[in-house]
Each structure stands twice: as structure tokens, then as C-alpha cells.
Design an enzyme around this catalytic site. Sequence first.
Site, PDB file in Angstrom:
ATOM      1  N   ASP A 166       7.943 -12.275  -6.475  1.00 39.08           N
ATOM      2  CA  ASP A 166       7.759 -13.013  -5.231  1.00 39.08           C
ATOM      3  C   ASP A 166       9.000 -12.809  -4.352  1.00 39.08           C
ATOM      4  O   ASP A 166      10.072 -13.320  -4.658  1.00 39.08           O
ATOM      5  CB  ASP A 166       7.563 -14.490  -5.572  1.00 39.08           C
ATOM      6  CG  ASP A 166       7.361 -15.378  -4.360  1.00 39.08           C
ATOM      7  OD1 ASP A 166       7.572 -14.926  -3.215  1.00 39.08           O
ATOM      8  OD2 ASP A 166       6.997 -16.549  -4.564  1.00 39.08           O
ATOM      9  N   GLU A 216       0.821  -1.201   0.000  1.00 42.49           N
ATOM     10  CA  GLU A 216       0.000   0.000   0.000  1.00 42.49           C
ATOM     11  C   GLU A 216       0.857   1.255   0.000  1.00 42.49           C
ATOM     12  O   GLU A 216       0.373   2.330  -0.263  1.00 42.49           O
ATOM     13  CB  GLU A 216      -0.929   0.026   1.225  1.00 42.49           C
ATOM     14  CG  GLU A 216      -1.800  -1.204   1.363  1.00 42.49           C
ATOM     15  CD  GLU A 216      -1.137  -2.311   2.176  1.00 42.49           C
ATOM     16  OE1 GLU A 216      -0.098  -2.100   2.827  1.00 42.49           O
ATOM     17  OE2 GLU A 216      -1.649  -3.433   2.137  1.00 42.49           O
ATOM     18  N   ASP A 234       6.903  -6.712   5.688  1.00 46.32           N
ATOM     19  CA  ASP A 234       5.503  -6.396   5.951  1.00 46.32           C
ATOM     20  C   ASP A 234       4.677  -7.421   5.193  1.00 46.32           C
ATOM     21  O   ASP A 234       4.008  -7.111   4.220  1.00 46.32           O
ATOM     22  CB  ASP A 234       5.185  -4.963   5.497  1.00 46.32           C
ATOM     23  CG  ASP A 234       3.789  -4.526   5.909  1.00 46.32           C
ATOM     24  OD1 ASP A 234       3.148  -5.234   6.715  1.00 46.32           O
ATOM     25  OD2 ASP A 234       3.333  -3.477   5.412  1.00 46.32           O
TER      26      ASP A 234
END
Length: 187
Positions: free
Chosen positions: A62, A1, A88
Site C-alpha cells: 500500500d 499496468e 498514478d
Amino acid sequence: EGASLREVLKHKTVENVTMIEIDEMMVSASRKYIPSWSDCSMLEGSAPSCFDDSRVEVQYRDAFAWFIDNFLTNDKPLAEPFDVIIMDALDPQIQKDFVNALYDDDGPFLNAIPKALSEDGIFISQVGESPTLKDPGEQWTEDRNRYRLVKSLAKLGFTTIRSYGDNGSSGFSFPWQFVTAFKNPDT
């Protein structure tokens, strides 16, 4: 985000940031629908969006596999070690095989982390909601991955490990907890 990225970029000593995110659509949606989380307009010399800051390189891949491929499977790492790694990832309270693998001391991902850090390197991870005094021991609850992570980091040679919680200002419903592990106790 982009919220972790924003917090990192607030530090003037940061020269470059590599953000590894598997989901490019999530980043695009976050930029569009929650732009305040990645707003760097208040930072002198930064771009309006933290994702566009000149110090930032975003890689869509990934991270789990990237760390294993670059730091575990070779005698000589394929990438430069980091001073700080901030994980995170999915909350450790989620009990799924792929989440459990993040916290497994015998697993390849966690074994790659010390090798991916410089000699004075620091590893930081958010580990979900902070426990309360009334909560049972983490090893017996859905927080067992948090418990496993701390034990694993010690087993992997981190000399100092500290757990701390925020003061509730993270914007989540409850205070959030973090684990910081240091390779060198003098760091």
C-alpha cells in the site's frame, strides 16, 4: 499496468525506479493481457517487459501507508528521498473516502510527499480527463479533488505548480490532465 513505468524508462538519465503497487494480481493480469503497455523491447539495454528492467524495483504494498510510515511519522525518514514521485492513483473524480484522502492537505499522505522528495524534487500526478472551456469551475464539480490537490500542494510549500494536458495521444477517450509541482522553482 506498466505504461507509466515504460514512459519513465525511456529517459536514459533514469538510474533506478521504485514502483509501489498494492495489487500484484493487477500487475500479473496487465503483463498477460495488455503486454504492450509495459513493453520495453524498443529500449536499448532494457528487458522485453519494463517490469523486468534491471533499474526497476517493484514493491507490492500500500503506497499510501508506505509514504506515511517512511516519511511522516518519524523525524528522520526511513527511506531515501526521491528526485521524482509520479502518482498514478485512482482518478480524483471518483468520490470515495479513500480517494478523497489522497488529495486532503490535512491528511497524512499528502503531508508525507514533500518530505519524500529531495530538495529539487518534483511531484507529478495524473488528474483525470482534461476540463473543457465549457466546464464549470472544478471546485463545484466532480473535479473538486483536482482543485483541492493544487491548493494542497501550494499549502505544503511547493513553489511552482503547473497543470497541463496531453494532446489526446494517451490512448484514452479524451485528453488527460496532469499536475506537476516543484519544490525548487529553479529545477
